[in-house]
Design a protein around this motif. Sequence first.
Motif, mmCIF file in Angstrom:
data_model
loop_
_atom_site.group_PDB
_atom_site.id
_atom_site.type_symbol
_atom_site.label_atom_id
_atom_site.label_comp_id
_atom_site.label_asym_id
_atom_site.label_seq_id
_atom_site.Cartn_x
_atom_site.Cartn_y
_atom_site.Cartn_z
ATOM 1 N N PRO A 293 0.805 -1.232 0.000
ATOM 2 C CA PRO A 293 0.000 0.000 0.000
ATOM 3 C C PRO A 293 0.833 1.273 0.000
ATOM 4 O O PRO A 293 0.279 2.363 -0.087
ATOM 5 C CB PRO A 293 -0.816 -0.122 1.287
ATOM 6 N N ARG A 295 4.394 3.344 -1.581
ATOM 7 C CA ARG A 295 5.445 3.409 -2.597
ATOM 8 C C ARG A 295 6.463 4.466 -2.197
ATOM 9 O O ARG A 295 6.101 5.560 -1.741
ATOM 10 C CB ARG A 295 4.857 3.738 -3.968
ATOM 11 N N ARG A 315 4.438 7.587 -0.689
ATOM 12 C CA ARG A 315 3.063 7.763 -1.149
ATOM 13 C C ARG A 315 2.213 6.590 -0.687
ATOM 14 O O ARG A 315 2.620 5.434 -0.794
ATOM 15 C CB ARG A 315 3.014 7.873 -2.671
ATOM 16 N N CYS A 316 1.033 6.896 -0.180
ATOM 17 C CA CYS A 316 0.101 5.874 0.293
ATOM 18 C C CYS A 316 -0.975 5.657 -0.764
ATOM 19 O O CYS A 316 -1.611 6.603 -1.221
ATOM 20 C CB CYS A 316 -0.529 6.295 1.622
ATOM 21 N N ASP A 317 -1.170 4.400 -1.159
ATOM 22 C CA ASP A 317 -2.147 4.056 -2.185
ATOM 23 C C ASP A 317 -3.409 3.427 -1.609
ATOM 24 O O ASP A 317 -4.160 2.764 -2.331
ATOM 25 C CB ASP A 317 -1.525 3.098 -3.205
ATOM 26 N N SER A 319 -7.203 3.113 -0.092
ATOM 27 C CA SER A 319 -8.466 3.772 -0.399
ATOM 28 C C SER A 319 -8.864 4.697 0.741
ATOM 29 O O SER A 319 -8.404 4.533 1.881
ATOM 30 C CB SER A 319 -9.559 2.720 -0.622
#
Length: 339
Positions: A293, A295, A315-317, A319
């Motif tokens: 989750p 990067r 960076r947090c992916d 939701s």
Amino acid sequence: MISQVFILSSKGDHLIYKDFRGEAGSNVVSIFYEKVTALTGDQPPVVMTHKDLHFVHIRQGGLYWVATTTADSSPFTVIEFLSRLTGLVKDYCGSLSEKSVQMNFALIYELLDEVVDYGYIQTTSSDVLKNFIQTEAVSSRPFSLFDLSNVGLFGAETQQSKVAPSSAATRPIQTSREQGGKSEIFVDVIERMSVVIGSNGVLMKADVEGEIRVKCYMPSCSEMRIGLNEEFSIGKSQLRGYGAAVRVDECSFHQAVRLDEFDSHRILRLCPSQGEQTVMQYQLTDDLPSAPPFRLFPTIERDSGGRLLMYLKLRCDLSPKSAAINVSATIPVPKGSVR
């Protein structure tokens, strides 16, 4: 056999002190805090000794939970007792914090009186204790700069701030109807991920530890059925079906979980007791079914003075419905490096 149980804040303030056998003086609290703060390193030993007295402690909620014993008791038994005691306090008080312990000291003393009798552990079951615990928990809503609806003139608290929150994480199990108590069951999936990312941003190693927790607010609950993904498999030798497999390396279940339908239909059956319990634990290493989750985008430059400049962008992916807490990043650098 336990001689004393006490709870200290991170600064050494005495929050709870209970002497069951009178075998040691009241100065043991100061002795323990002096020994635990004099140690070097981030993680002090769980078991320490002073003359004929043994200190066993754990850290939960930023507090020291300590038990002393003079007998040759099993340290693992005492550690398990302290872990269950923290679970009981969390169930009955709603949260583990210094403020929560201070506001519910009477309730915690009542719990200790029922859990331990003259140093001997009696029970740590919420189902048994609910018949004897009469004190109701005092809940407080945490202050937030983004929510000033509970602050009145000159910072005075309003009536709305005295209402207990309805969140499952901060609500005691014994909440009266007048305080908003409801017969509810919450199921949470909590995962802890540890990853090693190379300087080029490529994932090198990953380790995931997860658990399914059930928190029950019902005094008596009939059988509950939790259905997992039908493609759920344990190890590579148990891959099932033709869809995208949900695989874990290892998993374990609570002793109250019935696994009659697990092999055929991936269904867990249990009768949850009042309070919080971990129904299932699982672990997955390296071979992740999807991308992490997070990067990492590293940039390394060298300035005119010969210094090496490192810029990291994380960076947090996830939701918007999910949240990541207690996120920390560690960057190994050579000894002697100046930050």
